[in-house]
Design a protein around this motif. Structure first.
Motif, short mmCIF file in Angstrom:
data_model
loop_
_atom_site.label_atom_id
_atom_site.label_comp_id
_atom_site.label_asym_id
_atom_site.label_seq_id
_atom_site.Cartn_x
_atom_site.Cartn_y
_atom_site.Cartn_z
N SER A 84 70.46 46.17 38.00
CA SER A 84 69.40 45.40 38.64
C SER A 84 69.24 45.76 40.11
O SER A 84 68.31 45.31 40.77
CB SER A 84 69.67 43.88 38.52
N LEU A 85 70.17 46.58 40.65
CA LEU A 85 69.97 47.07 42.00
C LEU A 85 68.76 47.99 42.02
O LEU A 85 68.38 48.58 41.02
CB LEU A 85 71.20 47.85 42.47
N GLY A 86 68.16 48.13 43.18
CA GLY A 86 66.99 49.00 43.28
C GLY A 86 65.71 48.30 42.89
O GLY A 86 64.69 48.96 42.66
N GLN A 87 65.72 46.98 42.82
CA GLN A 87 64.48 46.25 42.58
C GLN A 87 63.87 45.90 43.93
O GLN A 87 64.39 45.08 44.67
CB GLN A 87 64.75 44.98 41.78
N LEU A 88 62.77 46.54 44.25
CA LEU A 88 62.11 46.35 45.54
C LEU A 88 61.05 45.27 45.43
O LEU A 88 60.12 45.37 44.62
CB LEU A 88 61.47 47.67 45.99
N THR A 89 61.19 44.22 46.23
CA THR A 89 60.22 43.14 46.23
C THR A 89 59.96 42.69 47.67
O THR A 89 60.79 42.92 48.55
CB THR A 89 60.71 41.94 45.39
N GLN A 90 58.82 42.07 47.87
CA GLN A 90 58.44 41.58 49.20
C GLN A 90 58.34 40.05 49.23
O GLN A 90 57.93 39.48 50.23
CB GLN A 90 57.08 42.18 49.61
N HIS A 91 58.73 39.39 48.13
CA HIS A 91 58.53 37.95 48.02
C HIS A 91 59.66 37.18 48.71
O HIS A 91 60.62 36.73 48.09
CB HIS A 91 58.46 37.54 46.55
N PHE A 92 59.52 36.99 50.02
CA PHE A 92 60.47 36.21 50.81
C PHE A 92 59.70 35.25 51.71
O PHE A 92 58.48 35.38 51.90
CB PHE A 92 61.36 37.13 51.65
N THR A 93 60.43 34.29 52.26
CA THR A 93 59.80 33.32 53.15
C THR A 93 60.28 33.45 54.60
O THR A 93 59.55 33.07 55.51
CB THR A 93 60.08 31.89 52.66
N LEU A 94 61.49 33.96 54.80
CA LEU A 94 61.96 34.18 56.16
C LEU A 94 61.32 35.45 56.70
O LEU A 94 61.39 36.51 56.06
CB LEU A 94 63.48 34.32 56.19
N PRO A 95 60.69 35.40 57.87
CA PRO A 95 60.08 36.61 58.45
C PRO A 95 61.07 37.76 58.55
O PRO A 95 60.69 38.92 58.38
CB PRO A 95 59.60 36.13 59.83
#
Length: 470
Positions: free
Chosen positions: A103-114
């Motif tokens: 599951s490493l290498g999953q690139l996502t941008q869904h975060f809430t902290l800047p």
């Protein structure tokens, strides 16, 4: 969206019907292939298996040669070349845990902290230019795949708020109504879903093992020395002229030397100007060797990094139903689901749970009470699908607030911490490594301000939570 050529292959797991995506160009199991290469010629991977002379003095010692540790080495040498001597101590030169963590290498941008958003954005940029950064022979085989976050009615408002923050940081994503989700992904059960959000660029998954090998090799090419060694302790020197609030005058002890044991049980020590602790889930234990968490005053607060083992499961043949446009789904329950490249199965797992009672659950109980009900709830047909575990993964987990800890320790100001980032530490490593290099070379952050990730928040009891809806 960036895209590089991908290669897929199929190999048999313990159960003949289980297949999962791997990154290789021949028919051998990549784990076996990698182990054979490293076992037969570790010296090629780490420069030399047994140096003729172990250094007695270096400018910077990095404990841990994984994604973050090797990224720090890369950035220090990139910025200074011969200006700084860098030693990396890594006790497992085969990086078996990395190879097992599918599951490493999953690139996502869904975060809430800047901070997390900016680190992920830079991670995507670094990977996009991977050949320029690490060399033309590095192929991370990126597979584009959008991320879909689902929110129940309870968290729908929070998801909208998260999207606002993400757009302010320059991310591109779209909110989806229940009707939109049903139309695009009819296999998703939306009975308890109120809202969804899907990313539209810089998301997908990549070959994390190739990425790590590229980081290690480039760091070595730039002059970093890697040793196959395990840290056994530190030496501290009294400095009577140092005055620090809360410390009795004349009692301050500066960390100045790290002791380690090589694979053949030889004991050595090396003096340093700065030390970086980036040892993943072992960081908390190693910190205790420097009296962190076992001392008095500023040293009484431990580094709250623990190991969490999580299972990854395969859903046989299910990708035939969900189709090629299957997104990486982050469910409101904490379940994640993604397609296994171009194979016919799906992979799924569950994010770590912060509650203490979660640690008392056995693997079977966690699967039966948390993973399986969440999966069947989201994809109802899964109660009839052959589902089996394909790997057990290890992550470094910050039990204080689930966010990474970065920067100098409050007492040992020449000991820099870089741990607790969990699975996201893989794709955020380029930004984390650059940040530590900035602190050492420039004495402050010059690109992304990560001050809030500092150790001081533990002393002040001010957690910074990543308020995702799962």
């Amino acid at each position: 969206m960036f895209l590089t050529r991908q290669f897929t292959k199929t190999f048999k797991s313990i159960k003949p019907e289980i297949r999962f995506r791997c990154f290789a160009n021949e028919d051998r199991n990549p784990f076996v292939k990698s182990w054979d290469v490293l076992k037969s010629d570790v010296s090629v991977f780490l420069g030399r298996s047994k140096p003729s002379m172990y250094p007695k003095h270096v400018d910077v010692v990095i404990i841990g040669g994984g994604f973050i540790g090797s990224s720090i080495a890369y950035w220090l040498k990139t910025k200074t070349r011969e200006g700084l001597s860098v030693l990396v101590l890594e006790k497992d030169v085969t990086f078996q845990n990395v190879q097992k963590n599918v599951s490493l290498g999953q690139l996502t941008q869904h975060f809430t902290l800047p901070e997390n958003i900016n680190l992920s954005q830079y991670g995507a940029e670094f990977l996009r230019n991977i050949k320029e950064n690490l060399g033309h022979d590095v192929d991370i085989e990126f597979y584009p795949c959008n991320s879909l976050v689902l929110a129940s009615e309870k968290y729908a408002e929070k998801l909208e708020s998260n999207v606002t923050v993400q757009k302010e940081c320059g991310l591109k994503n779209d909110l989806l109504s229940i009707e939109d989700i049903k139309k695009r992904f009819p296999w998703i059960n939306t009975h308890d879903v109120k809202l969804g959000c899907i990313g539209t660029e810089s998301e997908g998954f990549f070959n994390a093992w190739n990425f790590l090998k590229g980081l290690v090799k480039k760091s070595q090419d730039l002059g970093a020395l890697y040793l196959n060694a395990e840290v056994t302790g530190f030496e501290l020197e009294k400095q009577r002229d140092v005055l620090m609030e809360g410390i009795t005058p004349g009692s301050f002890r500066r960390i100045s030397c790290v002791k380690y044991k090589t694979a053949d049980n030889e004991e050595h020590s090396v003096k340093f100007a700065a030390c970086i602790l980036a040892a993943g889930d072992e960081s908390g234990h190693i910190a205790q060797l420097a009296d962190i968490g076992v001392g008095e005053g500023l040293l009484s607060v431990p580094l709250p990094i623990e190991k969490r083992e999580l299972s990854v499961f395969s859903l046989a043949e299910k990708a035939k139903t969900t189709g090629l446009n299957t997104p990486m789904v982050m469910d409101t329950s904490g379940l994640w689901i993604r397609r296994n490249g171009l194979e016919d199965n799906l992979l799924c797992g569950h994010v770590p749970l912060l509650k203490d009672e979660a640690k008392t659950l056995s693997e079977q109980e966690f699967y039966a009470n948390i993973v399986k009900p969440s999966l069947i709830n989201r994809i109802t047909e899964c109660d009839k699908i052959d589902m089996c575990k394909i790997s057990t993964e290890k992550q470094d987990y910050n039990t204080f607030d689930e966010s990474g800890i970065l920067g100098p320790h409050a007492y040992h100001n020449n000991l820099y911490l870089a741990a607790g980032f969990g699975r996201q530490g893989c794709f955020q490593a380029p930004g984390i490594g650059r940040a530590i290099a900035e602190l050492i070379i420039d004495s402050h952050y010059t690109t992304i301000d990560l001050t809030r990730f500092g150790f001081d928040r533990l002393l002040l009891n001010k957690p910074i939570m990543e308020f995702n809806v799962y």
